[in-house]
Design a protein around this motif. Sequence first.
Motif, mmCIF file in Angstrom:
data_model
loop_
_atom_site.group_PDB
_atom_site.id
_atom_site.type_symbol
_atom_site.label_atom_id
_atom_site.label_comp_id
_atom_site.label_asym_id
_atom_site.label_seq_id
_atom_site.Cartn_x
_atom_site.Cartn_y
_atom_site.Cartn_z
ATOM 1 N N GLU A 145 0.824 -1.209 0.000
ATOM 2 C CA GLU A 145 0.000 0.000 0.000
ATOM 3 C C GLU A 145 0.858 1.258 0.000
ATOM 4 O O GLU A 145 0.560 2.227 -0.705
ATOM 5 C CB GLU A 145 -0.943 -0.010 1.208
ATOM 6 N N ALA A 146 1.945 1.228 0.780
ATOM 7 C CA ALA A 146 2.840 2.388 0.838
ATOM 8 C C ALA A 146 3.450 2.673 -0.525
ATOM 9 O O ALA A 146 3.597 3.818 -0.938
ATOM 10 C CB ALA A 146 3.934 2.161 1.880
ATOM 11 N N LEU A 147 3.812 1.607 -1.252
ATOM 12 C CA LEU A 147 4.492 1.787 -2.537
ATOM 13 C C LEU A 147 3.547 2.267 -3.631
ATOM 14 O O LEU A 147 3.963 2.973 -4.545
ATOM 15 C CB LEU A 147 5.167 0.484 -2.972
ATOM 16 N N GLY A 148 2.276 1.885 -3.539
ATOM 17 C CA GLY A 148 1.326 2.307 -4.564
ATOM 18 C C GLY A 148 1.766 1.881 -5.953
ATOM 19 O O GLY A 148 2.083 0.716 -6.178
ATOM 20 N N ASP A 149 1.857 2.865 -6.871
ATOM 21 C CA ASP A 149 2.187 2.573 -8.264
ATOM 22 C C ASP A 149 3.591 2.026 -8.465
ATOM 23 O O ASP A 149 3.892 1.428 -9.501
ATOM 24 C CB ASP A 149 2.047 3.850 -9.113
ATOM 25 N N THR A 150 4.484 2.308 -7.493
ATOM 26 C CA THR A 150 5.858 1.803 -7.646
ATOM 27 C C THR A 150 5.881 0.279 -7.656
ATOM 28 O O THR A 150 6.788 -0.347 -8.192
ATOM 29 C CB THR A 150 6.739 2.330 -6.491
ATOM 30 N N LEU A 151 4.883 -0.305 -7.018
ATOM 31 C CA LEU A 151 4.763 -1.755 -7.022
ATOM 32 C C LEU A 151 4.185 -2.168 -8.372
ATOM 33 O O LEU A 151 3.018 -2.484 -8.503
ATOM 34 C CB LEU A 151 3.840 -2.209 -5.889
#
Lengths: 470, 470
Positions: free
Chosen positions: B72-78
């Motif tokens: 969830e913290a990473l959002g789109d980076t994931l």
Amino acid sequence: MADLVPEAGMVPATREVLEDNRLRRDFVDDVVAALEADDSDGARALAAPLHPADIADLFELIPATYRQPLAEALGDTLDADVIAEMNDWVREALLDVLSASQVADVVSELDTDDAVSIVEELDPDEQREVLRALDPDDRAAIEEALSYPEESAGRLMQRELVAVPEHWSIGQVIDFLGLAPDLASDFWEIFVVDPGHKPIGTMRLSWVLTTPRSIAVADVMQREQSLIPVDLDQEEVAFRFQKYALISAAVVDPVGRLVGVITVDDIVHIIQDEASQDVLRLAGAGDGDINEPLRKTIPVRMWWLLINLGTAILASSVVAAFESTIAKLVTLAVLMPIVAGMGGNAATQTMTVTVRALATNQLTSSNSLRMIGRELAIACANGLGFGILMGIACQLVYHDTGLSLVLFAAMAINSLVAGLSGVIVPLVLERFEIDPAVTSTVFVTTMTDVMGFFSFLGLAALFGLTSTPG
Amino acid sequence: MADLVPEAGMVPATREVLEDNRLRRDFVDDVVAALEADDSDGARALAAPLHPADIADLFELIPATYRQPLAEALGDTLDADVIAEMNDWVREALLDVLSASQVADVVSELDTDDAVSIVEELDPDEQREVLRALDPDDRAAIEEALSYPEESAGRLMQRELVAVPEHWSIGQVIDFLGLAPDLASDFWEIFVVDPGHKPIGTMRLSWVLTTPRSIAVADVMQREQSLIPVDLDQEEVAFRFQKYALISAAVVDPVGRLVGVITVDDIVHIIQDEASQDVLRLAGAGDGDINEPLRKTIPVRMWWLLINLGTAILASSVVAAFESTIAKLVTLAVLMPIVAGMGGNAATQTMTVTVRALATNQLTSSNSLRMIGRELAIACANGLGFGILMGIACQLVYHDTGLSLVLFAAMAINSLVAGLSGVIVPLVLERFEIDPAVTSTVFVTTMTDVMGFFSFLGLAALFGLTSTPG
């Protein structure tokens, strides 16, 4: 282009001699029969159309006595490509019978990395002779490679590479490549360097080919790249190739200048070898090369067995300490191998998983504690499960409650010893930078043997078990 | 070009968080601390600059409970690149919490081979839902790939490739590539096909770039190439890549049409996995994946231990048959584990070498007999060496010539049993197409345990050894 000849393909004419990628036995037998009948032409006719990798395999598959005759039959077909593909020991034996100038001829045909892998295996005397027979450029390249540590990036790299300045356009790069016939024969990436020859970016060839000519190199290249220090160990090199899915990578000297390139085809066999090494080392089988001369293999195997004999004697001395206990109840001697053996098997499972996880960098100090907890949980399940199972079985066979309880307890205890030692021993060895694959087995099996016998016989002595059940 | 973004490099900004290619423990701890403190921004700031392969590692290294918050913290980076790099089990757990359309977003960003590797792991229901959410082209490509057998070339291949007709000139090829922005993002070879789309040759990009524009494709291409049948098992695919040092290879359907391409970066992890599999299977550790849920790991490990318990009981029943012999001379119980243990260790050496030599195709029916002879010679050396050593040691400790001779003979016999069974069992299993890595250990250790106890105790009974030395 110097070499547009077939190189990496499979010669269609050879298909019927292969089965599952291996040379068929009847084909190998035919070659041997021809050599036996002194029919050089026949042997040559069979072997010459093969792919170099298959000719190299053929040398390995035929008995050692026929290798020299096959080499003579093949003549020029036995070229550098074949020799580069050969098993180290088979190659060494074959090179021994060639003169220094013949070896030099072979070496001068190869890329630096393949040439080095041949020259580095020679005796110092032969090495000097071969180097003297090479032309000055080849000689300098190989001597420089040999100046890097064994199994380092410097030995693996090819010095032939393509580097362009940042201010060029893609069109200039394409024109430059089209006009320069003496470039590295095969390359996959073009490196972009600054005036000090330090790499500042890289372009895959497919990017060059699909970008309009007017675009600047600086706008196409990828600035971030994995630069391999020239003295990096080959295992770390292989790990980077895997992790970052590299096809080729730049090698830099200590001041950061581009000195070579490593391509993935030179890495694939290292990945395979490193994984093989772990299993062979865990088993104490040295290099495990089936072409290694027996005089080298036997001492390696014996040395390992001697160390294990020491641990077996240690375990046996534990049994000896309980001789009087066994004399009172001989059934203990019947059951004790089960306790020790189950511990050994459980420990081997845990140890193997731990060693592989360490080797593939999946297990680091960040998750060591979690791994220990995980193996402890498995050990508890095994210990309780098999302890109860064997306790009940023992009761059914021997109707001896004391013995059954002791068996249960000993199996549970040894399962914990197995699980904990199987994970902790490799972790501790790794921490002290000792290869866990080489040394774990000895420590772990000693633990499970000694603790297996000690817990079982010790508990039996403690509860005063005798052959007349109470 | 769609993706000139960094892909295979190492982000310089992340260097200080890596040590020996692994994420540093203090860095992982910092991320966990941020997640623990509900500091999403902090966790994201730490993790987002990492290379996708390192983000995937981070997910594996942190405790399972923090993986969802990190996602969830990473959002789109994931993104898809990170998910493609993840361990299967960690990925599965993460995908479980994503919706079908989120999974479809991830899948649609990937090349066919990576997309398939994600979709094939989903439950049938999820699979259907994700496929429905994909656009028709992606869906068709993935559905076709899924129609090929698991672990076959059809699942590994990428459908994106560049193919040109034979009658073109190199200049035409270069112009075609420069004008076609929608080509496969990365490619290493250009395939030459006939009008029926059957491959007739291949050109490495470096050849295209270093050949004058006017030359015909037909004069540059290499006609011989390794064509991979679409249903070939991935282990055989990996073997061909290794043997012929391939970077990429054409995949053909049963009528010989070019349907895809496999590149070496998809093969590297298979080579690694196959070698790992052998060591893990020899040890009965299943997949040996440290991220596998315990409920899957424990049954696999227990099943193996249960089979080994059977062999241990068999060996112990041999001991039971000689209870009266042991009762007369308890020292036999002290020494018998040494005989069985040494046999087991010697057998493990031979068996491991044999299994690896079979797996790497170094050992075929052509040289099996030579291999057996080789191991027999080693077994004789071991048997005599350690038999004499232990015979003398036994005489010095127990002053019992009969016992010493029996120990010598039993060790020599068991060494031969170990050497022969270690090489013959895997060879026979391979002949019957049973994976020798999975089943050899059980047979071989049963042989050395049973024969170790039987030869030692049997000879002792035969010579009527008792506790009062004659």
